[in-house]
Write an enzyme that holds these catalytic residues in place. Structure first.
Site, PDB file in Angstrom:
ATOM      1  N   ARG A 204       0.856  -1.185   0.000  1.00  0.00           N
ATOM      2  CA  ARG A 204       0.000   0.000   0.000  1.00  0.00           C
ATOM      3  C   ARG A 204       0.888   1.229   0.000  1.00  0.00           C
ATOM      4  O   ARG A 204       2.059   1.173   0.366  1.00  0.00           O
ATOM      5  CB  ARG A 204      -0.888   0.018   1.245  1.00  0.00           C
ATOM      6  CG  ARG A 204      -1.939  -1.093   1.262  1.00  0.00           C
ATOM      7  CD  ARG A 204      -2.867  -0.910   2.445  1.00  0.00           C
ATOM      8  NE  ARG A 204      -3.857  -1.964   2.533  1.00  0.00           N
ATOM      9  CZ  ARG A 204      -4.999  -1.994   1.863  1.00  0.00           C
ATOM     10  NH1 ARG A 204      -5.285  -1.014   1.037  1.00  0.00           N
ATOM     11  NH2 ARG A 204      -5.850  -2.988   2.014  1.00  0.00           N
ATOM     12  N   THR A 212      -0.062  -0.321  -5.558  1.00  0.00           N
ATOM     13  CA  THR A 212      -0.818  -1.293  -6.354  1.00  0.00           C
ATOM     14  C   THR A 212      -1.970  -1.888  -5.560  1.00  0.00           C
ATOM     15  O   THR A 212      -3.073  -2.064  -6.084  1.00  0.00           O
ATOM     16  CB  THR A 212       0.125  -2.409  -6.851  1.00  0.00           C
ATOM     17  OG1 THR A 212       1.113  -1.836  -7.704  1.00  0.00           O
ATOM     18  CG2 THR A 212      -0.642  -3.472  -7.621  1.00  0.00           C
ATOM     19  N   ASP A 265      15.710   6.758   1.567  1.00  0.00           N
ATOM     20  CA  ASP A 265      15.443   5.743   0.551  1.00  0.00           C
ATOM     21  C   ASP A 265      16.744   5.419  -0.166  1.00  0.00           C
ATOM     22  O   ASP A 265      16.869   5.602  -1.368  1.00  0.00           O
ATOM     23  CB  ASP A 265      14.389   6.253  -0.437  1.00  0.00           C
ATOM     24  CG  ASP A 265      13.786   5.115  -1.249  1.00  0.00           C
ATOM     25  OD1 ASP A 265      13.933   3.953  -0.843  1.00  0.00           O
ATOM     26  OD2 ASP A 265      13.181   5.410  -2.299  1.00  0.00           O
TER      27      ASP A 265
END
Length: 511
Positions: A204, A212, A265
């Site tokens: 999610r 998706t 990230d």
């Protein structure tokens, strides 16, 4: 160990991948044990034990001095009934924090270090602050390729690993950063219709307008039990489910809960996250999509090539057949950004609607074709034609409908949010650029993905000519407050760049 017991109380607070406990400041156990706020405590009931971070409460309406409150996550994990007797004690010290401190000081960690860290995280011995310290210590370029391999192995070992009993289990993954890039929902039915096994477990959204799983949820149920997931995949050769119920590499989910809000990230963490999840899901063949563009996660070809090498090194070491495709990430893919609008785009492509987004169709066919070529019976270069035939013939739509029915089809309504704001061109020209980050931010501020009908609907893409007053895109929201916030954000920066020149920046220019 403290012998005094407290009465368990369920506190309806979602603490998202962190066990949190609540004690009243006047609680005798709290005072006797010398606990402090954010102390880690051990909670025992009926032979089960969990670890949690302590919050101190002054309001007896939340917990009384004779009660211990648990957040939703902690309550579910303890698996005890309300009002049962629980005991509380200091938690054991997480010995692996010594390895985190060594990493902070620039030392190289071993496989045993990463295994110790991930096991402690899985056992809730780390608070979110301590997980943040680990993420920062291993962020950016602080992991060499062997450490990325060690972290991947360690995360893989913390959860279940599926075994489908087949030699070829396919999957695909995009590293993200491109709004509307809902290719998985087209690749899965195409590949499954070819007969290959493709059990797609997806995430999610955390800070993006849709994942998706959020988009698939418009069409069908995505919260599947492991048994139901297996049954659907065995019958239909594919699925599109939320991965959170399968307990695959659970430490990855816990780290992501801290990583995303911090905006961390790093490439090493991303590779370990993706590959641990795919290996846990039983994948043997994996296609990785790396979009490159000026507002994508990866902005230059040299960075994409370095990331591809890292994926290939770790994949080779872990015996997964892995291919990396570098794609155009200059702008959003498709027209819709947000769950409902993205699901509409997907179904238009599957239904061969003449108005379907051509870029979403084309990219999905290219990706599906590459996966079909994993099939030893398919010659190299034939995959695209096979994928196109499956889509054009309606077989992909039939397979998608079967998967939706198997998962539990929803009543579909593609009507967007009730509040609409049209963003118009201030001058004539050509769309020279669309900012992925800004468009995602506008859709998120409008309410996506929590409000499924919120988002952005793009009417113009790069290279298209516009006249003054032409609508570039529409912003949809379900609530007036979100609508106003999104409108103000658009007024600050529409995310579109118009050029009077006919020439639009070519893909090669920024690679």
């Amino acid at each position: 160990m403290n012998n005094q017991t407290l009465k368990l109380r369920r506190i309806a607070i979602d603490t998202y991948h962190e066990n949190v406990a609540y004690l009243h400041r006047e609680c005798a156990v709290y005072r006797a044990e010398g606990f402090q706020a954010l102390t880690k405590i051990r909670i025992c009931a009926n032979g089960r034990r969990i670890l949690a971070v302590l919050n101190v409460v002054d309001d007896a309406a939340i917990v009384t001095p004779s009660e211990l409150g648990l957040s939703e996550q902690a309550y579910a994990q303890l698996n005890a009934s309300e009002d049962c007797a629980v005991s509380v004690d200091h938690a054991e010290y997480a010995l692996s924090m010594d390895a985190v401190r060594r990493k902070i000081n620039g030392e190289r960690l071993t496989l045993a270090d990463f295994e110790s860290i991930t096991q402690d995280i899985a056992a809730s011995r780390y608070s979110k602050m301590e997980m943040a310290a680990f993420l920062v210590a291993t962020g950016q370029n602080n992991l060499d390729r062997d450490e990325v391999l060690y972290l991947t192995r360690a995360m893989l070992e913390t959860g279940q690993q599926l075994n489908w009993g087949e030699a070829l289990v396919a999957d695909k993954h995009c590293i993200g950063g491109i709004p509307g890039n809902r290719t998985s929902m087209l690749v899965v039915p195409i590949v499954a219709a070819h007969g290959m096994l493709i059990p797609k477990t997806s995430s999610r959204a955390i800070t993006s307008p849709a994942g998706t799983a959020d988009t698939m949820e418009i069409l069908a149920e995505v919260n599947l039990t492991p048994k139901k997931l297996h049954d659907i995949v065995r019958r239909h050769r594919g699925c599109l489910a939320w991965g959170g119920t399968a307990k695959l590499a659970p430490v990855d989910d816990m780290l992501i809960a801290v990583e995303r809000p911090l905006g961390i990230d790093s490439q090493g963490q991303m590779v370990a996250s993706i590959l641990s999840k795919k290996l846990a899901a039983g994948s043997t063949h994996l296609l990785i999509d790396i979009p490159v563009g000026p507002t994508a996660k990866v902005r230059h070809m040299r960075a994409a090539l370095a990331l591809r090498k890292l994926f290939e090194f770790v994949g080779d070491q872990l015996n997964i057949h892995l291919e990396v495709i570098i794609t155009d990430g200059r702008q959003p893919v498709g027209r819709g950004i947000g769950p409902t609008l993205e699901a509409r785009d997907v179904m238009q492509v599957l239904e061969n609607d003449p108005g379907a987004p051509p870029d979403l169709r084309q990219k999905s066919l290219e990706l599906a074709g590459r996966i079909i070529e994993f099939d030893p019976d398919v010659r190299g270069g034939q995959g695209y034609a096979i994928a196109r035939d499956i889509l054009d013939s309606g077989r992909a739509l039939g397979k998608m409908n079967a998967i939706m029915e198997g998962q539990g089809a929803h009543t579909i309504d593609f009507t967007p949010g009730k509040f609409c704001y049209e963003v118009k061109a201030g001058s004539a020209g050509v769309v020279a650029g669309i900012d992925n980050l800004q468009m995602a931010n506008i859709a998120r501020i409008a309410g996506a993905p929590m409000d499924k009908k919120a988002g952005v609907d793009l009417l113009r893409k790069t290279g298209e000519a516009v006249k003054t007053g032409d609508v570039l895109y529409r912003v949809y929201a379900e609530f007036m407050s979100d609508f106003e916030f999104a409108r103000k954000l658009v007024e600050q920066d529409s995310g579109y760049t118009l050029s009077k020149a006919a020439a639009v920046q070519q893909h090669d220019a920024f690679l």
